[in-house]
Motif scaffolding. Structure first.
Motif, mmCIF file in Angstrom:
data_model
loop_
_atom_site.group_PDB
_atom_site.id
_atom_site.type_symbol
_atom_site.label_atom_id
_atom_site.label_comp_id
_atom_site.label_asym_id
_atom_site.label_seq_id
_atom_site.Cartn_x
_atom_site.Cartn_y
_atom_site.Cartn_z
ATOM 1 N N ASP A 1 -3.464 2.674 -11.062
ATOM 2 C CA ASP A 1 -4.444 3.137 -10.075
ATOM 3 C C ASP A 1 -5.467 2.040 -9.784
ATOM 4 O OD1 ASP A 1 -5.694 5.322 -8.481
ATOM 5 O OD2 ASP A 1 -7.317 5.038 -9.902
ATOM 6 N N ARG B 1 -3.771 -0.523 -7.690
ATOM 7 C CA ARG B 1 -3.639 -0.028 -6.312
ATOM 8 C C ARG B 1 -4.940 -0.195 -5.543
ATOM 9 N NH1 ARG B 1 -5.468 3.386 -3.340
ATOM 10 N NH2 ARG B 1 -6.809 4.134 -5.029
ATOM 11 N N TRP C 1 -1.780 9.821 -6.462
ATOM 12 C CA TRP C 1 -1.482 9.094 -7.697
ATOM 13 C C TRP C 1 -2.526 9.374 -8.768
ATOM 14 C CZ3 TRP C 1 2.626 7.032 -9.688
ATOM 15 C CH2 TRP C 1 2.488 6.293 -10.875
ATOM 16 N N GLY D 1 -2.626 -1.233 -2.078
ATOM 17 C CA GLY D 1 -1.222 -0.890 -1.918
ATOM 18 C C GLY D 1 -1.006 0.604 -1.831
ATOM 19 N N LEU E 1 0.911 3.755 -3.505
ATOM 20 C CA LEU E 1 1.502 4.192 -4.766
ATOM 21 C C LEU E 1 1.479 5.709 -4.773
ATOM 22 C CD1 LEU E 1 2.557 2.697 -7.304
ATOM 23 C CD2 LEU E 1 0.325 3.069 -8.342
ATOM 24 N N GLY F 1 -4.799 7.199 -2.262
ATOM 25 C CA GLY F 1 -4.565 7.174 -3.706
ATOM 26 C C GLY F 1 -4.852 8.461 -4.438
ATOM 27 N N ALA G 1 4.830 -1.343 -2.038
ATOM 28 C CA ALA G 1 4.661 0.107 -1.904
ATOM 29 C C ALA G 1 5.736 0.808 -2.725
ATOM 30 C CB ALA G 1 4.764 0.511 -0.441
ATOM 31 N N ALA H 1 3.480 -3.715 -8.593
ATOM 32 C CA ALA H 1 2.225 -3.160 -8.085
ATOM 33 C C ALA H 1 1.218 -4.273 -7.828
ATOM 34 C CB ALA H 1 1.657 -2.144 -9.068
#
Length: 390
Positions: A105, A108, A288, A113, A115, A285, A87, A82
């Motif tokens: 998180d 990310r 996630w 990125g 996730l 995001g 990805a 990560a």
């Protein structure tokens, strides 16, 4: 797109098969030894003799499929990948640590990125139907209670909590976020509590929602009941068959109920398509974060079992800035105590005639100055990161 596979649990293998069926490539399966023969038939050209570290800067991988595993090695692998901006589509829950999920998180957000969690039942077409029944009082009346009973083959703590993490995501889509929860019918410190676990939750609207583990002799699956003031809706959730919904309203003839059937969608194919779109177009995001909040509720259940009390839930999103503020608050309290201790030591030093104690205020002011300067650190760091992103 080119996918890699990290892990060999059944759901991860299903995702890999869906990716190949959709016309994507499976280019690396280096840590999927338990399904090596199956994957060799699925993707004969996939690399198998390279370590997972090759994925950090791999030019032959666009996205990574990650199977469920709570091992420290897998957690560290996912963290490093990560941080490298790889990805990932991760079978949920990867583990039962909310700290780790929220850490991902934050990573990310930092790396921008992609996730995403894989939650097959949450994408079922019956879910929006149940959500509409929850909001629409004309069919079964004002909703009074929601009950989900889950039947499991394995009823150890890890299996029960993994099932709860998936079901709680579904329940929050139907009922909304929860404000408090408590484990029912278990004694504090009971080792077998999870085999008969029942959790009572309350939404922000005051709706009672109950989740429980059913008897072991039942067919694996779940029974979701919406009980209203003038009827009920019962959704039978099978693992390997179409889901069936029965709606019985008060005005219906006795013994009569409307029935609806929902064919199981190809959740793996839908997840692969969604992942491919996220890699190409970006991801906000939210999926996630919602999955991370479900693990937060898992942690709350464990604390409720251990402490024997109701746990209050708070909708707070951890961030680096919030973590820094918490650390500074703790450090500020520590400095106050240190100041009091220093004054006592100075008084003792003066009584003993020690010469250096007269300069105690200089040392204290220096420490306070450093502490105050640290308060400006987040603004400089965030400003630098914002300029780098632009």
């Amino acid at each position: 797109m080119r996918f890699a596979l990290l892990g060999d649990d059944p759901q991860a293998i299903t995702l890999a098969e869906a990716a190949v069926a959709a016309g994507h490539e499976l280019t690396w399966t280096g840590e999927s030894r338990a399904a090596a023969e199956r994957l060799a038939r699925l993707a004969p050209a996939a690399l198998r003799d390279q370590s997972w570290e090759s994925l950090v800067a791999a030019s032959h991988v666009d996205a990574l499929l990650v199977g469920r595993s709570a091992s420290p090695e897998r957690i560290e692998q996912v963290r490093l990948l990560a941080q490298a901006g790889v990805a990932m589509l991760i079978v949920h829950p990867l583990c039962l640590s909310p700290t780790f999920h929220f850490e991902l998180d934050m990573i990310r957000e930092e790396t921008r990125g992609v996730l995403r969690p894989y939650l097959p039942q949450s994408a079922h077409p019956a879910v929006p139907r149940m959500a509409s029944l929850c909001r629409n009082a004309e069919v079964i009346g004002m909703l009074e209670q929601v009950v989900l009973e889950r039947t499991l083959e394995a009823r150890d703590k890890e299996a029960v909590m993994a099932a709860y993490a998936q079901d709680i995501d579904l329940l929050q889509q139907i009922c909304g976020p929860f404000e408090r929860l408590g484990a029912l019918g278990v004694m504090r410190g009971d080792e077998a509590a999870y085999r008969r676990l029942a959790v009572q939750m309350t939404t922000s609207d005051g709706l009672g929602v109950r989740w429980s583990v059913g008897p072991p002799e039942g067919t694996p699956g779940a029974l979701l009941t919406l009980a209203g003031g003038s009827g009920a809706a019962v959704l039978t959730m099978f693992d390997d068959r179409p889901w069936r919904l029965q709606i019985r309203a008060a005005e219906s003839p006795s013994g009569m109920a409307n029935e609806e059937s929902f064919d199981a969608p190809d959740s793996a194919a839908a997840a692969i398509d969604s992942m491919a779109a996220a890699v190409e177009q970006g991801d906000d995001g939210t999926a996630w974060l919602r999955a991370a909040r479900s693990i937060e509720l898992v942690d709350a259940v464990e604390r409720s079992v251990e402490k024997g009390r109701t746990i209050e839930l708070y909708e707070q999103r951890p961030s680096e800035a919030a973590t820094f503020k918490g650390m500074m608050s703790a450090a500020g309290c520590g400095l106050l105590l240190l100041g009091l201790l220093l004054m006592l030591l100075v008084a003792l030093g003066d009584a003993l005639g020690l010469p250096l104690t007269r300069y105690w205020y200089v040392a204290l002011l220096a420490v306070l100055a450093v502490f105050l300067l640290l308060q400006l650190l987040p603004s400089f760091v965030l400003r630098e990161r914002d300029s780098d992103r632009q």
